[in-house]
Write a protein that holds these residues in place. Structure first.
Motif, PDB file in Angstrom:
ATOM      1  N   ALA B 288       0.861  -1.187   0.000  1.00 51.08           N
ATOM      2  CA  ALA B 288       0.000   0.000   0.000  1.00 51.08           C
ATOM      3  C   ALA B 288       0.886   1.222   0.000  1.00 51.08           C
ATOM      4  O   ALA B 288       1.890   1.264   0.707  1.00 51.08           O
ATOM      5  CB  ALA B 288      -0.907  -0.015   1.229  1.00 51.08           C
ATOM      6  N   ARG B 289       0.521   2.209  -0.803  1.00 45.49           N
ATOM      7  CA  ARG B 289       1.342   3.419  -0.902  1.00 45.49           C
ATOM      8  C   ARG B 289       0.551   4.609  -0.403  1.00 45.49           C
ATOM      9  O   ARG B 289      -0.607   4.793  -0.752  1.00 45.49           O
ATOM     10  CB  ARG B 289       1.722   3.673  -2.356  1.00 45.49           C
ATOM     11  CG  ARG B 289       2.821   2.783  -2.834  1.00 45.49           C
ATOM     12  CD  ARG B 289       3.282   3.209  -4.220  1.00 45.49           C
ATOM     13  NE  ARG B 289       4.408   2.390  -4.627  1.00 45.49           N
ATOM     14  CZ  ARG B 289       4.299   1.143  -5.066  1.00 45.49           C
ATOM     15  NH1 ARG B 289       3.113   0.602  -5.158  1.00 45.49           N
ATOM     16  NH2 ARG B 289       5.368   0.452  -5.403  1.00 45.49           N
ATOM     17  N   LEU B 290       1.185   5.415   0.398  1.00 47.64           N
ATOM     18  CA  LEU B 290       0.587   6.671   0.843  1.00 47.64           C
ATOM     19  C   LEU B 290       1.555   7.770   0.456  1.00 47.64           C
ATOM     20  O   LEU B 290       2.721   7.726   0.846  1.00 47.64           O
ATOM     21  CB  LEU B 290       0.424   6.678   2.365  1.00 47.64           C
ATOM     22  CG  LEU B 290      -0.435   5.597   2.997  1.00 47.64           C
ATOM     23  CD1 LEU B 290      -0.261   5.624   4.497  1.00 47.64           C
ATOM     24  CD2 LEU B 290      -1.882   5.830   2.643  1.00 47.64           C
ATOM     25  N   THR B 291       1.088   8.732  -0.313  1.00 53.99           N
ATOM     26  CA  THR B 291       1.993   9.828  -0.651  1.00 53.99           C
ATOM     27  C   THR B 291       1.352  11.141  -0.257  1.00 53.99           C
ATOM     28  O   THR B 291       0.146  11.332  -0.401  1.00 53.99           O
ATOM     29  CB  THR B 291       2.301   9.873  -2.153  1.00 53.99           C
ATOM     30  OG1 THR B 291       1.085   9.676  -2.852  1.00 53.99           O
ATOM     31  CG2 THR B 291       3.286   8.825  -2.559  1.00 53.99           C
ATOM     32  N   VAL B 292       2.166  12.026   0.256  1.00 54.70           N
ATOM     33  CA  VAL B 292       1.701  13.380   0.546  1.00 54.70           C
ATOM     34  C   VAL B 292       2.736  14.352   0.004  1.00 54.70           C
ATOM     35  O   VAL B 292       3.918  14.035  -0.098  1.00 54.70           O
ATOM     36  CB  VAL B 292       1.509  13.628   2.062  1.00 54.70           C
ATOM     37  CG1 VAL B 292       0.337  12.846   2.578  1.00 54.70           C
ATOM     38  CG2 VAL B 292       2.757  13.290   2.840  1.00 54.70           C
ATOM     39  N   GLU B 293       2.243  15.504  -0.364  1.00 56.50           N
ATOM     40  CA  GLU B 293       3.145  16.566  -0.827  1.00 56.50           C
ATOM     41  C   GLU B 293       2.935  17.787   0.042  1.00 56.50           C
ATOM     42  O   GLU B 293       1.837  17.997   0.549  1.00 56.50           O
ATOM     43  CB  GLU B 293       2.852  16.916  -2.290  1.00 56.50           C
ATOM     44  CG  GLU B 293       3.199  15.792  -3.211  1.00 56.50           C
ATOM     45  CD  GLU B 293       3.053  16.187  -4.665  1.00 56.50           C
ATOM     46  OE1 GLU B 293       3.050  17.399  -4.947  1.00 56.50           O
ATOM     47  OE2 GLU B 293       2.936  15.290  -5.486  1.00 56.50           O
ATOM     48  N   THR B 294       3.975  18.579   0.182  1.00 57.74           N
ATOM     49  CA  THR B 294       3.844  19.790   0.981  1.00 57.74           C
ATOM     50  C   THR B 294       4.194  20.985   0.115  1.00 57.74           C
ATOM     51  O   THR B 294       4.937  20.868  -0.852  1.00 57.74           O
ATOM     52  CB  THR B 294       4.779  19.758   2.199  1.00 57.74           C
ATOM     53  OG1 THR B 294       6.113  19.707   1.736  1.00 57.74           O
ATOM     54  CG2 THR B 294       4.507  18.566   3.067  1.00 57.74           C
ATOM     55  N   GLY B 295       3.637  22.132   0.488  1.00 58.40           N
ATOM     56  CA  GLY B 295       3.865  23.340  -0.289  1.00 58.40           C
ATOM     57  C   GLY B 295       5.240  23.917  -0.050  1.00 58.40           C
ATOM     58  O   GLY B 295       5.859  24.492  -0.934  1.00 58.40           O
ATOM     59  N   ALA B 296       5.740  23.762   1.160  1.00 56.77           N
ATOM     60  CA  ALA B 296       7.061  24.273   1.496  1.00 56.77           C
ATOM     61  C   ALA B 296       7.887  23.107   2.023  1.00 56.77           C
ATOM     62  O   ALA B 296       7.335  22.164   2.589  1.00 56.77           O
ATOM     63  CB  ALA B 296       6.945  25.356   2.562  1.00 56.77           C
ATOM     64  N   PRO B 297       9.212  23.117   1.812  1.00 59.03           N
ATOM     65  CA  PRO B 297      10.018  22.011   2.327  1.00 59.03           C
ATOM     66  C   PRO B 297       9.885  21.891   3.847  1.00 59.03           C
ATOM     67  O   PRO B 297       9.859  22.896   4.543  1.00 59.03           O
ATOM     68  CB  PRO B 297      11.446  22.387   1.916  1.00 59.03           C
ATOM     69  CG  PRO B 297      11.401  23.805   1.525  1.00 59.03           C
ATOM     70  CD  PRO B 297      10.009  24.110   1.099  1.00 59.03           C
TER      71      PRO B 297
END
Lengths: 260, 510
Positions: B288-297
């Protein structure tokens, strides 16, 4: 050695977590109207702006944006504008140069386009609870059965908790019972007369349908003065003449007051 | 009989002669049919740093002051020189060369060097390799010259100056200092072959030992070790379990520990993650893969955990641990620089801004990053280009000109996309509108201002210069008797551009 006074500086981050922030009143700028409102709109409250007719959606939105601009000048936190990405709203998009000419800073504005009313309410509530934006504008065209008394009470409570102003601009919907602190009916009004017979600043014909803890039934015409960042009374300039498109529902207004 | 222990050294060099100008064309920063140059301020004057083919054909060369170039070619378009963007594009070519060999390195400003020793036969020999490399780089939209030679220096020189034989190259191909080249030219040398024919001891005595070494490298007698470009490994943390783990709380605890490890690795690199991927390996092989992205590092484990919780909540098909997870790993596929900040009495620069970024990240996880938009715009007169919506993560600072004091708004609050055609009654065909039908209703105009004439951007049209520039628009701000304000335009100038101009509503004023 650390000084207690430095450590005691209250941090803005703690907003929402700690004691409730005392309410601030947001004056609209027009003295007569502010006096009627008892000083202005509740800064950390929920306010509803209903379009009087189908084509007045833009006026309700414009008036709400004027209030948002005043709140931003007072509070400094950014504006989050939630809008539907489907239906009629998708064919007309917020336009940066025009918003800048209303006095809103494009850098301080974030737009959230959501597919339906449910997502919009959920994201709106999340945003209000986070306390990051100073104004959350829920821009909903068409009826939204999910926005009932419970949903609006949640919004109002979260707004008080985090000191956020929540504005609901509604088009194509009948006013319904809600926990709003004020409810307005907005219609387009002819702009103040100007030489050369050209259109002038935005003007709004307003009816205060409900004002929690205050008088309702106030009717006025306000124009938005971008340079001053305030609303001013447009009636004086109109020679007291009521705008042509003025709707009036005295009986219905009473019903709504009881409902809220 | 002796067998060679290793195959003969072979290097492939790629030279992109029009890299800066082609980069500008690819970015559509300029129309494809005008001569243009990239300029930079050097020694107090704007000078050309690079020119495109058209400008080069007109006799313009890098180094020329912009004023002189304009005097020769008045229609010359100038763009700012962007060495970082060129380097980024060159990096793309280097990564592409990674398909041929692990030993690929950029040779700034416009070259790439690959050590192909022992690899050429994999691509069907030298000629096939050269054709393949040229084809792949050409597919990026770049012109390229490819050369193969025993040493890197020779390959680079051949790629830059063309030809098959290093000896035939002019002495400009020598990577020596300007003074050495001038001295060589004064001494009467014109080609490298002439230099190579000289005994090395007198050359070294007169022009320095460096020259002899350079010549040896060009002649293929001496190789120089190269440092290949290697992308850094992504930050990765892994946890294996003796017994499969199934409870969500345990899984989240494990992820938190992994996030802590990843944060340490990121801190050591001075980076913060922009995207995080968690893989949950189930004992039956399902991942199972969970990915999240953020706007700032960021490298804040608590924030990451909050985002992941949000992601787990919003999964259409909930996590099914089955018999439990054997191992969990966390990878940071994308990271940006993030400097360590001083924690102290004063709060960080702007807590409000940081709170907003955190909120938007959370909303992006639930509703998709595409739902969050910012107002953006370009410096253009065409309304739909002057203001549009852009993804909130794009760095597009937008500062429209400040409104003129005392004047009502000249641009609408909402822009209709696309403009909606309406029927308009005007007293004369090229006059202001009097009445129009829109949304099944007639709107009688009582006040109006205009026209504001906006000419089409003919340079964006393929045949724009060729008598087909597009139609002008005459914009009117109009107020109906009901108090509604509209932004209308007539498409095309009556009798000059069209005999039957159409009208459109393009925007709504508050």
């Amino acid at each position: 050695m650390r000084s207690d006074s430095i450590l005691a500086i209250p941090s803005k981050d703690k907003r929402g977590a700690g004691a409730p922030v005392p309410s601030v009143l947001l004056a609209l700028g027009a003295e007569r109207v502010d006096a009627e409102l008892g000083g202005g709109l509740k800064g950390d409250g929920l306010h509803e702006f209903y379009a009087a007719r189908g084509e007045d959606g833009i006026s309700a939105l414009g008036f709400a944006l004027g209030v948002a601009a005043r709140r931003q000048a007072q509070d400094g936190r950014p504006l989050l504008w939630l809008r539907l990405s489907k239906g009629p709203a998708a064919r007309a998009l917020p336009y940066g140069p025009g918003l800048a000419e209303l006095g809103l800073s494009p850098r301080q504005l974030t737009l959230l386009l959501l597919p339906d009313g449910k997502a919009l309410l959920r994201a709106g509530l999340d945003a209000v609870r986070s306390g990051a934006p100073g104004v959350v504008l829920l821009d909903m065209q068409g009826p939204c059965p999910l926005l009932d008394l419970t949903a609006s009470r949640r919004l109002a409570l979260a707004a008080e908790e985090t000191g956020t102003m929540v504005l609901l601009a509604r088009g194509g919907a009948r006013p319904a019972p809600s926990a709003a602190h004020s409810r307005w009916e907005v219609a387009a009004a002819p702009s103040p007369a100007r030489e050369g017979n050209m259109p002038d600043a935005p003007a709004f014909a307003l009816t205060l349908l409900r004002h929690r803890g205050g008088r309702d039934g106030l009717a006025c015409t306000l124009a938005w003065d971008r340079d001053g960042g305030l609303f001013c009374d447009a009636q004086g300039r109109e020679d007291g003449q009521a705008p042509a498109s003025r709707p009036f529902h005295p009986v219905a207004a009473n019903d709504w007051r009881e409902a809220g | 009989m002796m067998m060679p222990l290793a195959s003969a050294p072979l290097h492939m060099a790629l030279f992109l002669p029009w890299l800066p100008s082609e980069r500008a064309l690819l970015a559509q920063a300029v129309a494809p049919d005008v001569p243009f140059a990239l300029i930079e301020k050097q020694r107090g004057a704007l000078r050309l740093v690079a020119v495109d083919r058209r400008a080069a054909r007109l006799g313009l060369t890098p180094g020329l002051p912009l004023a002189d170039a304009r005097a020769r070619v008045p229609e010359l378009v100038s763009l700012p020189h962007a060495p970082e963007a060129d380097a980024a594009l060159l990096g793309k070519v280097v990564r592409l060369c990674g398909d041929f060999t692990p030993m690929a390195a950029p040779d700034p400003p416009a070259g790439v060097l690959c050590d192909m020793t022992g690899c050429a036969h994999l691509f069907g020999g030298k000629e096939a390799l050269r054709a393949e490399a040229a084809r792949r780089v050409g597919a990026l939209g770049l012109s390229v010259r490819v050369a193969l030679a025993a040493t890197g220096e020779a390959a680079l020189a051949l790629a830059r100056f063309g030809g098959e034989d290093v000896r035939a190259l002019p002495i400009e191909a020598l990577a020596a200092g300007e003074d050495v080249r001038v001295a060589l030219a004064r001494a009467g040398f014109r080609t490298l072959g002439e230099l190579m024919a000289q005994p090395s001891a007198p050359l070294a005595a007169r022009f320095g030992a460096e020259l002899v070494r350079l010549l040896a490298r060009l002649a293929g007698e001496e190789g120089k070790p190269m440092t290949p470009h290697r992308p850094p490994d992504p930050v990765r943390a892994e946890m294996r379990f003796a017994e499969p783990v199934g409870r969500t709380g345990d899984v989240l605890d494990a992820i938190e520990a992994l996030a802590g490890q990843a944060a340490l690795l990121l801190a050591r690199r001075g980076e913060g993650g922009r995207a995080f991927a968690v893989r949950l390996h189930r004992s039956d092989g399902h991942v199972a893969r969970l990915t999240v992205e953020t706007g700032a590092p960021t490298r804040d484990p608590a924030l990451l955990l909050r985002l992941l919780r949000e992601r787990i909540d919003s999964l259409a098909d909930p996590l099914d641990p089955g018999f439990g997870y054997d191992s969990i790993d966390l990878v940071v596929p994308r990271a940006d620089r993030l400097e360590e900040r001083q924690q102290g009495l004063t709060q960080e620069a702007d807590p409000a801004e940081r709170d907003m970024a955190a909120l938007l990240d959370r909303l992006a996880v639930r509703h998709g990053a595409g739902a969050i938009l910012r107002l953006a715009g370009e410096d253009s007169h065409v309304p739909e280009r002057a203001g549009h919506l852009a993804p909130y993560r794009a760095e597009t600072p937008f500062d429209p000109p400040p409104p003129q004091a005392g004047e009502p708004p000249t641009r609408p609050l909402l822009l209709l996309d696309p403009p909606q055609q309406v029927e308009v009654l005007a007293s004369v065909p090229d006059g202001p509108p009097r009445l129009f039908r829109w949304r099944d209703r007639a709107w009688r105009i009582v006040r109006q201002e205009g026209p504001e004439r906006i000419a089409p951007e003919w340079w964006r049209r393929a045949d724009g210069h060729d008598g087909n520039p597009g139609l002008s628009r005459d914009y009117y701000r109009a107020e109906a008797d009901s108090g509604h304000r509209f932004w209308l335009f007539r498409h095309g100038l009556y009798e000059r551009e069209t005999s039957d101009p159409r009208w459109y509503v393009h925007g709504l004023f508050a």
